[in-house]
Design a protein around this motif. Structure first.
Motif, PDB file in Angstrom:
ATOM      1  N   UNK A 155       0.809  -1.213   0.000  1.00  0.00           N
ATOM      2  CA  UNK A 155       0.000   0.000   0.000  1.00  0.00           C
ATOM      3  C   UNK A 155       0.839   1.258   0.000  1.00  0.00           C
ATOM      4  N   UNK A 156       0.159   2.388   0.033  1.00  0.00           N
ATOM      5  CA  UNK A 156       0.832   3.682  -0.051  1.00  0.00           C
ATOM      6  C   UNK A 156       1.804   3.900   1.093  1.00  0.00           C
ATOM      7  N   UNK A 157       1.447   3.443   2.298  1.00  0.00           N
ATOM      8  CA  UNK A 157       2.304   3.621   3.469  1.00  0.00           C
ATOM      9  C   UNK A 157       3.266   2.461   3.637  1.00  0.00           C
ATOM     10  N   UNK A 158       2.743   1.236   3.612  1.00  0.00           N
ATOM     11  CA  UNK A 158       3.571   0.063   3.883  1.00  0.00           C
ATOM     12  C   UNK A 158       4.750  -0.083   2.938  1.00  0.00           C
ATOM     13  N   UNK A 159       4.552   0.225   1.653  1.00  0.00           N
ATOM     14  CA  UNK A 159       5.647   0.093   0.688  1.00  0.00           C
ATOM     15  C   UNK A 159       6.786   1.053   1.009  1.00  0.00           C
ATOM     16  N   UNK A 160       6.453   2.209   1.576  1.00  0.00           N
ATOM     17  CA  UNK A 160       7.480   3.177   1.954  1.00  0.00           C
ATOM     18  C   UNK A 160       8.161   2.787   3.256  1.00  0.00           C
ATOM     19  N   UNK A 161       7.386   2.270   4.218  1.00  0.00           N
ATOM     20  CA  UNK A 161       7.982   1.827   5.483  1.00  0.00           C
ATOM     21  C   UNK A 161       9.054   0.780   5.227  1.00  0.00           C
ATOM     22  N   UNK A 162       8.742  -0.193   4.378  1.00  0.00           N
ATOM     23  CA  UNK A 162       9.722  -1.241   4.089  1.00  0.00           C
ATOM     24  C   UNK A 162      11.004  -0.701   3.486  1.00  0.00           C
ATOM     25  N   UNK A 163      10.863   0.273   2.581  1.00  0.00           N
ATOM     26  CA  UNK A 163      12.056   0.838   1.944  1.00  0.00           C
ATOM     27  C   UNK A 163      12.861   1.688   2.930  1.00  0.00           C
ATOM     28  N   UNK A 164      12.167   2.418   3.796  1.00  0.00           N
ATOM     29  CA  UNK A 164      12.886   3.196   4.818  1.00  0.00           C
ATOM     30  C   UNK A 164      13.638   2.249   5.752  1.00  0.00           C
ATOM     31  N   UNK A 165      13.013   1.127   6.103  1.00  0.00           N
ATOM     32  CA  UNK A 165      13.676   0.148   6.961  1.00  0.00           C
ATOM     33  C   UNK A 165      14.937  -0.401   6.299  1.00  0.00           C
ATOM     34  N   UNK A 218       2.086  -1.850  11.770  1.00  0.00           N
ATOM     35  CA  UNK A 218       0.799  -2.506  11.579  1.00  0.00           C
ATOM     36  C   UNK A 218      -0.198  -1.609  10.854  1.00  0.00           C
ATOM     37  N   UNK A 219      -0.592  -2.038   9.652  1.00  0.00           N
ATOM     38  CA  UNK A 219      -1.617  -1.349   8.884  1.00  0.00           C
ATOM     39  C   UNK A 219      -2.951  -2.079   8.868  1.00  0.00           C
ATOM     40  N   UNK A 220      -2.963  -3.336   9.324  1.00  0.00           N
ATOM     41  CA  UNK A 220      -4.117  -4.210   9.098  1.00  0.00           C
ATOM     42  C   UNK A 220      -4.971  -4.403  10.344  1.00  0.00           C
ATOM     43  N   UNK A 221      -4.346  -4.686  11.478  1.00  0.00           N
ATOM     44  CA  UNK A 221      -5.080  -4.858  12.716  1.00  0.00           C
ATOM     45  C   UNK A 221      -5.703  -6.238  12.872  1.00  0.00           C
ATOM     46  N   UNK A 222      -6.611  -6.346  13.859  1.00  0.00           N
ATOM     47  CA  UNK A 222      -7.431  -7.534  14.125  1.00  0.00           C
ATOM     48  C   UNK A 222      -6.577  -8.787  14.303  1.00  0.00           C
ATOM     49  N   UNK A 223      -6.980  -9.892  13.669  1.00  0.00           N
ATOM     50  CA  UNK A 223      -6.325 -11.179  13.883  1.00  0.00           C
ATOM     51  C   UNK A 223      -4.850 -11.152  13.514  1.00  0.00           C
TER      52      UNK A 223
END
Length: 330
Positions: A155-165, A218-223
């Motif tokens: 997604x828009x956020x997760x794809x950037x988080x991974x690259x920053x990491x 965490x972008x998804x939550x729940x289970x």
């Protein structure tokens, strides 16, 4: 008068968001301006999952849907915003807006774009980019050599988080809901990826990081969250960004009671709203622009053409239709 178009909320959501929840109406916008006013015409709009939750608590049927846009000034009696200038404004799902120096609708300073597409001011260099930058770095505080888990990673956020990491020297594990998205994550440099729809989640997490995770975005939550917490290392850090798996549910999600895992592993878990760092956005925008120029950050946009496509783009967020940032262009 200028003929404008506006998407309004037709009916409040009851479970899954549907295109029928919205109505497209015309409005007349005066081009006779008072001193200090300027008239804008939208070039790009954004749709984001938060529009399904907190913001809509303040939107009633008949009112304009909220959100940011990039717009061009087409008439002006404001020396700070001459005709032809570009603004980033929280004006909602509408084509034309009269603005002034008053704080509402809120005009947010445009970043220095250089040769980059203007639409990035709604994505990688906009709210999603700042969510990834500050939400990950400030809360997870990653260290070189650590292992990071990102869900909703395409997604828009997760794809950037991974690259920053990866920039920070971490091993990065990401998941997405299609094989094509997983392939793209590998192209971005993620070390381990899996299609969460095709695996046993706990087994996949164990295989990807046998010793556990230091950081979890965490972008998804729940289970998913309840399961991932079992795979955290002691003193792990968790950044709670979104709960998209639960936004369309009528009933609260059910899952493991996580507090024994939080206590036993002495985890730091913090939720956040990115606007807490609004005064520091220039710092994040500058860093993201530099990483893009250096080839360390890559981005993808799913483009929809025309304001008429906004409900389709929005509902698609919850069906996994977009890769990277969903953008609607005029």
């Amino acid at each position: 008068m200028v003929k404008g178009k506006v998407w309004t909320l037709k009916t409040k959501f009851d479970g899954k968001v549907e295109k029928s929840n919205f109505a497209l109406v015309e409005e007349e916008v005066s081009d006779t301006l008072k001193d200090g006013e300027y008239l804008t015409e939208a070039l790009h709009w954004t749709v984001d999952p938060y529009m399904r939750t907190s913001e809509l608590g303040r939107v009633e049927p008949g009112q304009c849907m909220p959100g940011e846009q990039i717009a061009k000034v087409i008439a002006s009696k404001n020396s700070n915003h001459p005709v032809g200038s570009i603004v980033r404004v929280y004006a909602g799902w509408r084509t034309h807006t009269i603005l002034s120096n008053e704080p509402s609708p809120r005009v947010i300073k445009m970043p220095e774009m250089g040769d980059l597409p203007l639409s990035l001011a709604l994505g990688t260099m906009g709210m999603p980019g700042m969510t990834a930058y500050f939400g990950f770095l400030e809360i997870c505080q990653p260290k070189e050599g650590e292992t990071v888990l990102v869900n909703g990673a395409a997604g828009a956020v997760g794809s950037l988080v991974g690259q920053i990491a990866k920039i920070k020297g971490c091993k990065v594990v990401g998941c997405a809901g299609t094989d094509a998205k997983c392939k793209w994550l590998k192209e971005l440099g993620f070390d381990e990826v899996f299609n969460y729809k095709k695996v046993d989640l706990s087994e996949a997490l164990k295989a990807a990081a046998p010793d556990g995770f230091d950081c979890f975005f965490d972008n998804i939550g729940a289970d998913f969250t309840a399961t991932a917490l079992k795979h955290m290392k002691t003193f792990g850090r968790v950044s709670i960004c979104g709960q998209i798996s639960a936004y369309n549910n009528k009933e609260p999600p059910k899952g493991d009671y996580p507090f024994m895992f939080i206590l036993g592993k002495q985890l730091k878990i913090e939720g956040f709203i990115v606007m807490r760092w609004l005064q520091r956005w220039a710092e994040g925008e500058k860093a993201m622009a530099q990483w893009i120029k250096e080839g360390k950050i890559k981005y993808k946009e799913t483009i929809y053409k025309g304001i008429e496509k906004m409900p389709e783009a929005f509902t698609g967020l919850f069906d996994g239709a977009n890769t990277g940032k969903a953008i609607i262009s005029a």
